[in-house]
Write a protein that holds these residues in place. Sequence first.
Motif, short mmCIF file in Angstrom:
data_model
loop_
_atom_site.label_atom_id
_atom_site.label_comp_id
_atom_site.label_asym_id
_atom_site.label_seq_id
_atom_site.Cartn_x
_atom_site.Cartn_y
_atom_site.Cartn_z
N GLY A 163 0.79 -1.23 0.00
CA GLY A 163 0.00 0.00 0.00
C GLY A 163 0.82 1.27 0.00
N ASP A 164 2.10 1.17 0.30
CA ASP A 164 2.90 2.39 0.46
C ASP A 164 4.35 2.13 0.10
N LYS B 246 4.49 -0.43 -2.74
CA LYS B 246 3.53 0.15 -3.70
C LYS B 246 4.18 0.29 -5.08
N GLY C 121 -1.57 -6.04 2.59
CA GLY C 121 -1.17 -4.97 3.50
C GLY C 121 -2.19 -4.78 4.59
N ARG C 122 -1.90 -3.85 5.50
CA ARG C 122 -2.80 -3.73 6.65
C ARG C 122 -3.79 -2.57 6.51
N THR C 123 -3.58 -1.64 5.55
CA THR C 123 -4.49 -0.50 5.42
C THR C 123 -5.25 -0.62 4.10
N THR C 124 -6.51 -1.06 4.20
CA THR C 124 -7.29 -1.38 3.00
C THR C 124 -7.38 -0.20 2.04
N LYS C 125 -7.57 1.01 2.59
CA LYS C 125 -7.70 2.20 1.72
C LYS C 125 -6.48 2.37 0.81
N LYS C 126 -5.30 2.16 1.39
CA LYS C 126 -4.07 2.31 0.60
C LYS C 126 -4.01 1.23 -0.50
N PRO D 97 -6.37 -7.69 2.50
CA PRO D 97 -6.09 -6.92 3.71
C PRO D 97 -5.67 -7.88 4.82
N ASN E 266 -3.19 -7.79 8.54
CA ASN E 266 -2.19 -7.22 9.43
C ASN E 266 -1.24 -8.34 9.85
#
Length: 247
Positions: free
Chosen positions: A22-23, A27, A44-49, A69, A71
């Motif tokens: 996600g980042d 990413k 990844g742990r942050t679904t929005k990303k 998703p 963690n």
Amino acid sequence: MFDYQAPSQLLKDKIILVTGAGDGIGKAAAITYAQHGATVILLGRTTKKLEAVYDHIEKQHYPQAAIVPLNLDGAAEHDYIELANTIKSEFGHLDGILHNASLLGERTSLANCDPTLFEQVMRVNVTSQLVLNQALLPLMQKAEHASIIFTTSGVGRKAKANWGAYAISKFATEAMTQLFASELAEHAPNIRTNAINPGATRTSMRASAYPDEDPNSLPTAEDIMPIYLYLMGKDSLTVNGKSLDAQ
Ligand code: NDP
């Protein structure tokens, strides 16, 4: 920078899992792999990303990605089994894993480090990589050729004061690279295992570790992608057990 020019469809029809997608570097790697033809599984742990990366890949008309998703701190055995079952039913096999997700943890001396935070860093940076590989090896054995890439660091080769659990986790990652490389060479010779040391790269982790540094003085995650392509694609088929520098 590592000198490699990837053919545009280097990873055509490959199924590749990227952790921490996600980042930062994860990413960039996920998007780069998709750009070169791969179907990328974004973990990844942050679904929005993850959704933002998914959308970017879709907008560019690269092969459609998948989102997982998860963690890695606190993921349980059944999470990994579920992931393996999903990949098996959707794709039947797996061609590559980029173990990229990591926690920086506390910047303090070992004498003062909090054992609970120490364990958290080891869980995310080390144990989760082991369990993920264990769950996914049978699917990688089904691939013609498969590549496992771990992510190391300069402090995983020469420890520096106050790098604590992070440095220890990267030494452990170097050992895990060597162990998987030699053990799989016997039992699953279609799988190669290597590590990448990204070197100083412009990401939020680097900014937390070096708050006084000017980020614009550093290469971006996109700049360091040649080695990520090289180790994932067929031009590195004979490379196994190496820890290489991206820069
Ligand atoms: P970032 O912090 O920018 O990105 C790390 C990614 O890992 C994020 O997407 C983060 O998720 C994810 N992540 C962290 N913890 C978990 C967890 N518990 N479960 C799932 N995902 C998690 O770091 P970088 O991109 O800089 O680092 C990538 C790799 O490169 C790391 O292994 C790092 O140690 C290594 N490295 C980086 C260097 C650099 O200069 N940047 C130098 C040397 C090595 P979220 O976005 O939700 O926080």
